[in-house]
Design a protein around this motif. Structure first.
Motif, PDB file in Angstrom:
ATOM      1  N   ALA A 117      11.301   5.443  26.169  1.00 19.70           N
ATOM      2  CA  ALA A 117      11.804   5.273  24.808  1.00 19.70           C
ATOM      3  C   ALA A 117      13.041   4.390  24.821  1.00 19.70           C
ATOM      4  CB  ALA A 117      12.124   6.630  24.195  1.00 19.70           C
ATOM      5  N   VAL A 118      13.048   3.368  23.965  1.00 16.67           N
ATOM      6  CA  VAL A 118      14.135   2.394  23.920  1.00 16.67           C
ATOM      7  C   VAL A 118      14.628   2.247  22.487  1.00 16.67           C
ATOM      8  CG1 VAL A 118      14.802  -0.012  24.329  1.00 16.67           C
ATOM      9  CG2 VAL A 118      13.133   1.093  25.848  1.00 16.67           C
ATOM     10  N   VAL A 119      15.926   2.403  22.279  1.00 14.96           N
ATOM     11  CA  VAL A 119      16.543   1.992  21.020  1.00 14.96           C
ATOM     12  C   VAL A 119      17.274   0.689  21.287  1.00 14.96           C
ATOM     13  CG1 VAL A 119      18.311   2.472  19.285  1.00 14.96           C
ATOM     14  CG2 VAL A 119      16.789   4.293  20.012  1.00 14.96           C
ATOM     15  N   PHE A 120      16.880  -0.363  20.589  1.00 13.87           N
ATOM     16  CA  PHE A 120      17.500  -1.674  20.754  1.00 13.87           C
ATOM     17  C   PHE A 120      17.960  -2.175  19.400  1.00 13.87           C
ATOM     18  CE2 PHE A 120      16.636  -6.431  20.900  1.00 13.87           C
ATOM     19  CZ  PHE A 120      17.877  -6.730  21.433  1.00 13.87           C
ATOM     20  N   ALA A 121      19.243  -2.454  19.271  1.00 10.54           N
ATOM     21  CA  ALA A 121      19.791  -2.976  18.021  1.00 10.54           C
ATOM     22  C   ALA A 121      20.970  -3.877  18.343  1.00 10.54           C
ATOM     23  CB  ALA A 121      20.234  -1.837  17.103  1.00 10.54           C
ATOM     24  N   PRO A 122      21.108  -4.991  17.631  1.00 14.83           N
ATOM     25  CA  PRO A 122      22.238  -5.879  17.885  1.00 14.83           C
ATOM     26  C   PRO A 122      23.572  -5.288  17.452  1.00 14.83           C
ATOM     27  CG  PRO A 122      21.005  -6.634  15.983  1.00 14.83           C
ATOM     28  CD  PRO A 122      20.201  -5.541  16.611  1.00 14.83           C
ATOM     29  N   ASN A 123      23.511  -4.239  16.636  1.00 13.20           N
ATOM     30  CA  ASN A 123      24.732  -3.570  16.212  1.00 13.20           C
ATOM     31  C   ASN A 123      24.424  -2.102  15.996  1.00 13.20           C
ATOM     32  OD1 ASN A 123      27.030  -2.615  14.599  1.00 13.20           O
ATOM     33  ND2 ASN A 123      27.571  -4.774  14.442  1.00 13.20           N
ATOM     34  N   MET A 124      25.178  -1.225  16.645  1.00 17.27           N
ATOM     35  CA  MET A 124      24.934   0.215  16.576  1.00 17.27           C
ATOM     36  C   MET A 124      25.705   0.900  15.447  1.00 17.27           C
ATOM     37  SD  MET A 124      22.816   1.141  18.950  1.00 17.27           S
ATOM     38  CE  MET A 124      21.990   0.239  20.273  1.00 17.27           C
ATOM     39  N   SER A 125      26.532   0.157  14.739  1.00 16.40           N
ATOM     40  CA  SER A 125      27.323   0.737  13.662  1.00 16.40           C
ATOM     41  C   SER A 125      26.425   1.254  12.539  1.00 16.40           C
ATOM     42  CB  SER A 125      28.288  -0.316  13.109  1.00 16.40           C
ATOM     43  OG  SER A 125      28.725   0.017  11.826  1.00 16.40           O
ATOM     44  N   VAL A 126      26.714   2.476  12.082  1.00 22.01           N
ATOM     45  CA  VAL A 126      25.973   3.033  10.950  1.00 22.01           C
ATOM     46  C   VAL A 126      26.201   2.166   9.716  1.00 22.01           C
ATOM     47  CG1 VAL A 126      25.786   5.015   9.395  1.00 22.01           C
ATOM     48  CG2 VAL A 126      26.016   5.379  11.865  1.00 22.01           C
ATOM     49  N   GLY A 127      27.450   1.715   9.520  1.00 24.57           N
ATOM     50  CA  GLY A 127      27.768   0.891   8.358  1.00 24.57           C
ATOM     51  C   GLY A 127      27.040  -0.432   8.361  1.00 24.57           C
ATOM     52  N   VAL A 128      26.949  -1.077   9.522  1.00 26.06           N
ATOM     53  CA  VAL A 128      26.224  -2.349   9.605  1.00 26.06           C
ATOM     54  C   VAL A 128      24.755  -2.161   9.280  1.00 26.06           C
ATOM     55  CG1 VAL A 128      25.306  -4.033  11.256  1.00 26.06           C
ATOM     56  CG2 VAL A 128      27.757  -3.631  11.124  1.00 26.06           C
ATOM     57  N   ASN A 129      24.166  -1.094   9.771  1.00 27.45           N
ATOM     58  CA  ASN A 129      22.740  -0.883   9.515  1.00 27.45           C
ATOM     59  C   ASN A 129      22.460  -0.533   8.061  1.00 27.45           C
ATOM     60  OD1 ASN A 129      20.988  -1.061  12.126  1.00 27.45           O
ATOM     61  ND2 ASN A 129      22.974  -0.248  12.738  1.00 27.45           N
ATOM     62  N   LEU A 130      23.387   0.125   7.405  1.00 28.70           N
ATOM     63  CA  LEU A 130      23.272   0.301   5.954  1.00 28.70           C
ATOM     64  C   LEU A 130      23.407  -1.051   5.267  1.00 28.70           C
ATOM     65  CD1 LEU A 130      23.114   1.951   3.374  1.00 28.70           C
ATOM     66  CD2 LEU A 130      25.573   2.369   3.569  1.00 28.70           C
ATOM     67  N   THR A 131      24.306  -1.894   5.759  1.00 29.36           N
ATOM     68  CA  THR A 131      24.475  -3.234   5.194  1.00 29.36           C
ATOM     69  C   THR A 131      23.183  -4.039   5.281  1.00 29.36           C
ATOM     70  OG1 THR A 131      26.827  -3.246   5.760  1.00 29.36           O
ATOM     71  CG2 THR A 131      25.800  -5.381   5.378  1.00 29.36           C
ATOM     72  N   LEU A 132      22.462  -3.920   6.388  1.00 27.52           N
ATOM     73  CA  LEU A 132      21.180  -4.618   6.524  1.00 27.52           C
ATOM     74  C   LEU A 132      20.210  -4.197   5.426  1.00 27.52           C
ATOM     75  CD1 LEU A 132      20.642  -4.450  10.402  1.00 27.52           C
ATOM     76  CD2 LEU A 132      21.418  -6.412   9.054  1.00 27.52           C
ATOM     77  N   LYS A 133      20.202  -2.917   5.107  1.00 28.13           N
ATOM     78  CA  LYS A 133      19.343  -2.417   4.030  1.00 28.13           C
ATOM     79  C   LYS A 133      19.756  -3.027   2.690  1.00 28.13           C
ATOM     80  CE  LYS A 133      16.110   0.617   2.741  1.00 28.13           C
ATOM     81  NZ  LYS A 133      14.742   0.640   3.289  1.00 28.13           N
ATOM     82  N   LEU A 134      21.055  -3.113   2.444  1.00 24.60           N
ATOM     83  CA  LEU A 134      21.555  -3.699   1.208  1.00 24.60           C
ATOM     84  C   LEU A 134      21.209  -5.189   1.116  1.00 24.60           C
ATOM     85  CD1 LEU A 134      25.109  -2.052   1.097  1.00 24.60           C
ATOM     86  CD2 LEU A 134      23.069  -1.354  -0.180  1.00 24.60           C
ATOM     87  N   LEU A 135      21.273  -5.877   2.259  1.00 20.61           N
ATOM     88  CA  LEU A 135      20.946  -7.301   2.273  1.00 20.61           C
ATOM     89  C   LEU A 135      19.484  -7.544   1.915  1.00 20.61           C
ATOM     90  CD1 LEU A 135      22.892  -8.470   5.454  1.00 20.61           C
ATOM     91  CD2 LEU A 135      23.425  -9.024   3.071  1.00 20.61           C
ATOM     92  N   ALA A 136      18.604  -6.733   2.449  1.00 19.47           N
ATOM     93  CA  ALA A 136      17.176  -6.887   2.141  1.00 19.47           C
ATOM     94  C   ALA A 136      16.939  -6.677   0.649  1.00 19.47           C
ATOM     95  CB  ALA A 136      16.356  -5.902   2.962  1.00 19.47           C
TER      96      ALA A 136
END
Length: 266
Positions: A117-136
């Motif tokens: 099992a691999v979790v791969f993300a360019p940014n692990m910040s919870v805030g950044v990943n919420l930002t990605l959702k907002l951008l979409a």
């Protein structure tokens, strides 16, 4: 979950050890340093500046293979792939926060995920990943009438550019608009470049001082501009997100996951 940290004496490594110690449901199982480091054998907690934890730093993953369930890796692309292969061989999960991987390296990581099992993300910040959702969401609503520009800033020591987070932001926006980022991205501008084309996505990069990480995405048209931004003031935000991902991996089957999976944002 017993967590191993590689690069335990570095800036991220120390933050990761602290975040693991502060989190519920996980414990520090191993701390790995570069072979030959003068800190090998030292207590990992003392390396991180939080007091003794009873975990002695070692020189390789092989030295602690029975002491951890998941590895957190914020190193370099080459070393990350070696560590991912090791984890696949030994059925260990891995959280990868390393940036700058090219397409072939990402493919190799996907290959390792066939066995672990691999979790791969360019940014692990919870805030950044919420930002990605907002951008979409913003891109889908605003559409092609709005120009998109991405500005990012990091410390002087960062070696890849644009940042992995900025590229992921571009990918998210491009996907929402039905574009291929490889075809529409423009990296910096200089000289007589001509007028901006409608569907390009621009990137601007700043490297200065000790900036932890700042990203701003502009959606601009005649008469208005919308900015969606995230600013990190401490590496601890990335460490906490990575530890959250490590905890989430408990019981997960082999496969490639990202922070959108971890945070249930899909």
């Amino acid at each position: 979950m017993r967590v191993a940290v590689i690069g335990a004496s570095g800036r991220m490594g120390k933050n990761l050890i602290t975040a693991i110690n502060d989190a519920d449901g996980v414990s520090l199982g191993a701390a790995v340093l570069k072979p030959g480091s003068s800190l090998i054998g030292a207590d990992a907690g003392e390396i991180a500046g939080i007091g003794k934890l009873g975990v002695a730093a070692v020189a390789s993953l092989l030295d602690c293979v029975n002491d951890f369930d998941v590895l957190i890796d914020f190193t370099t692309p080459t070393l990350t792939l070696e560590n991912a292969a090791f984890c696949a061989q030994h059925q260990k999960a891995i959280v990868v926060g390393t940036t700058g991987l090219n397409d072939d390296e990402k493919a190799a990581l996907n290959q390792a995920a066939l066995q672990s099992a691999v979790v791969f993300a360019p940014n692990m910040s919870v805030g950044v990943n919420l930002t990605l959702k907002l951008l979409a969401t913003a891109a889908k609503i605003l559409g092609d009438e709005y120009d998109v520009e991405i500005i990012e800033a990091h410390h002087r020591h960062k070696v890849d550019s644009p940042s992995g987070t900025a590229l992921r932001m571009g990918e998210v926006v491009a996907e929402a608009l039905g574009r291929d980022l490889k075809e529409c991205a423009v990296y910096g501008r200089e000289g007589q470049t001509g007028a901006r084309t409608q569907k390009e996505i621009g990137f601007e990069t700043i490297r200065a001082g000790d900036v932890v990480g700042e990203h701003s995405v502009w959606f601009a048209t005649e008469g208005e501009r919308i900015e969606i931004a995230h600013k990190a003031s401490s590496r601890m935000t990335f460490a906490k997100g990575a530890v959250r991902a490590a905890s989430w991996l408990s019981g997960k089957s082999a496969g490639i996951y990202d922070m959108q999976d971890v945070l249930n944002l899909k």
